[in-house]
Design a protein around this motif. Sequence first.
Motif, short mmCIF file in Angstrom:
data_model
loop_
_atom_site.label_atom_id
_atom_site.label_comp_id
_atom_site.label_asym_id
_atom_site.label_seq_id
_atom_site.Cartn_x
_atom_site.Cartn_y
_atom_site.Cartn_z
N UNK A 81 0.79 -1.23 0.00
CA UNK A 81 0.00 0.00 0.00
C UNK A 81 0.82 1.27 0.00
N UNK A 82 2.13 1.16 0.22
CA UNK A 82 2.98 2.35 0.26
C UNK A 82 4.09 2.34 -0.79
N UNK A 83 4.54 1.17 -1.19
CA UNK A 83 5.63 1.08 -2.17
C UNK A 83 5.11 1.42 -3.56
N UNK A 84 5.79 2.35 -4.21
CA UNK A 84 5.36 2.81 -5.53
C UNK A 84 6.50 2.67 -6.54
N UNK A 85 6.11 2.48 -7.80
CA UNK A 85 7.09 2.24 -8.85
C UNK A 85 6.76 3.15 -10.03
N UNK A 86 7.78 3.84 -10.48
CA UNK A 86 7.60 4.77 -11.60
C UNK A 86 7.42 4.00 -12.90
N UNK A 87 6.65 4.55 -13.80
CA UNK A 87 6.42 3.92 -15.10
C UNK A 87 7.37 4.53 -16.12
N UNK A 88 8.45 3.83 -16.39
CA UNK A 88 9.39 4.26 -17.43
C UNK A 88 10.07 3.03 -18.01
N UNK A 89 10.74 3.23 -19.12
CA UNK A 89 11.33 2.11 -19.85
C UNK A 89 12.55 1.54 -19.16
N UNK A 90 13.07 2.22 -18.13
CA UNK A 90 14.28 1.74 -17.46
C UNK A 90 13.97 0.85 -16.27
N UNK A 91 12.70 0.72 -15.90
CA UNK A 91 12.34 -0.16 -14.78
C UNK A 91 11.59 -1.38 -15.32
N UNK A 92 11.79 -2.55 -14.74
CA UNK A 92 11.10 -3.75 -15.24
C UNK A 92 9.59 -3.60 -15.24
N UNK A 93 9.03 -3.08 -14.15
CA UNK A 93 7.57 -2.93 -14.08
C UNK A 93 7.08 -1.86 -15.04
N UNK A 94 7.82 -0.76 -15.14
CA UNK A 94 7.41 0.32 -16.06
C UNK A 94 7.43 -0.13 -17.51
N UNK A 95 8.47 -0.89 -17.88
CA UNK A 95 8.55 -1.37 -19.25
C UNK A 95 7.39 -2.31 -19.58
N UNK A 96 7.08 -3.21 -18.66
CA UNK A 96 5.97 -4.15 -18.90
C UNK A 96 4.65 -3.42 -19.01
N UNK A 97 4.45 -2.41 -18.15
CA UNK A 97 3.19 -1.66 -18.21
C UNK A 97 3.07 -0.91 -19.54
#
Length: 392
Positions: A81-97
């Motif tokens: 509920x507190x950990x957040x991840x930026x959406x960009x091509x350099x992060x695994x989660x951001x790239x997948x999104x």
Amino acid sequence: MSKQVLNPDATIAKLRHHHHALQDYSRLLASYIPLANLLPLTAYRLVRGAGVTHSMVLRFDGDRGDLVMEAGTGWRVGSTGTSRFVIDAASPSGRTYQTRIPTCVLDLVDSAELRTPDLLREHGVRSLVVVPVISGGAVWGLLEMGSTEPGRFDADDERFLLAMGNILGVAIERASDQEAARAAVARAKAAASEETDAQTLRLSEMQHRMKNNLALVSSMLMLEQHQHGDAYVKERLRGLMDRVTAIGLAHEQLSAHQEDALVELAPYVGRLAENLGLQHSGVRIETGIEAITVPLDHAVPLGLIVNELMTNAVKYAFPDGVGTIRIALRCDQTTKEATLSVADDGVGMGPPRPGSLGTRLINGLAGQIGGTVTRPPVERGATVEVRFPIVT
């Protein structure tokens, strides 16, 4: 570091494990589960089903334009509920999104294209797989599983996680429809409160008819029992009558003021224990049931399981007719699972017979509610545990 190479036997074993985990997860979602319970269950089932150290369910936050961890396993307290991840091509989660394409990283430390998010670095996560969760045609969020071991994942793990994500996407869409329907029902009830009395009357009539029908079934079984001279047949018919009683007690616990057909387990199991105690004066029954409410279609299998296990204990564990049966129900709000335990201090019953009717019945009833049956070793007597998801 190069990817770990599995031998053929290990690959087959892993694929079978994946198949079992997917089957278990899809069976779990046969019943409606609110998102607040579904997401932690999903994260926990990933860790348990895939044998990894970390998992997380990320949801896209449209207000902030990033991803927030709604559920996870293996992370420090307070991360959910507190950990957040930026959406960009350099992060695994951001790239997948961004791409809707799964991302599999063999070693984050050696990756020249992707950076390691702070939370993953803090926990020593080296390899991971991330897949999109599509719901209603849009990317609702992501599923991710990680390991402290580099080279831990391959294409089979990617396909497994993608299948989990697809199932979750459908469940999220269904949950949204359910919530919308519930809201519509609530508005209708607020606009027509006089309908409450009519609903109470209808439920009372339904319970009365159900009780009469079950009493009719019991009387038919009793008549059949009286006509048989075979002791084995008489015993089996008596067991059927006890099961019919267990079903009837579940229906009696329904409240006319509930929006759904829900049953409080503590008084229900208490009634079952009391009935058995009246039949066997030498057997003491102790209960420790945490407050939990379950749908009727889960309460009935649980009641039948309790009835079966108590009856088996009385029949086999106490040759002299004296002993104690302990019934416990514990809830784990972290994993959104509950554990029902029936234990006795008798002589023990040995290992379960795979083909026996009792074993098949208990396993089948547990399967109906997405549960699993275990028989942990104990110093004295026998203990059976049924772990099942909390779906309310």
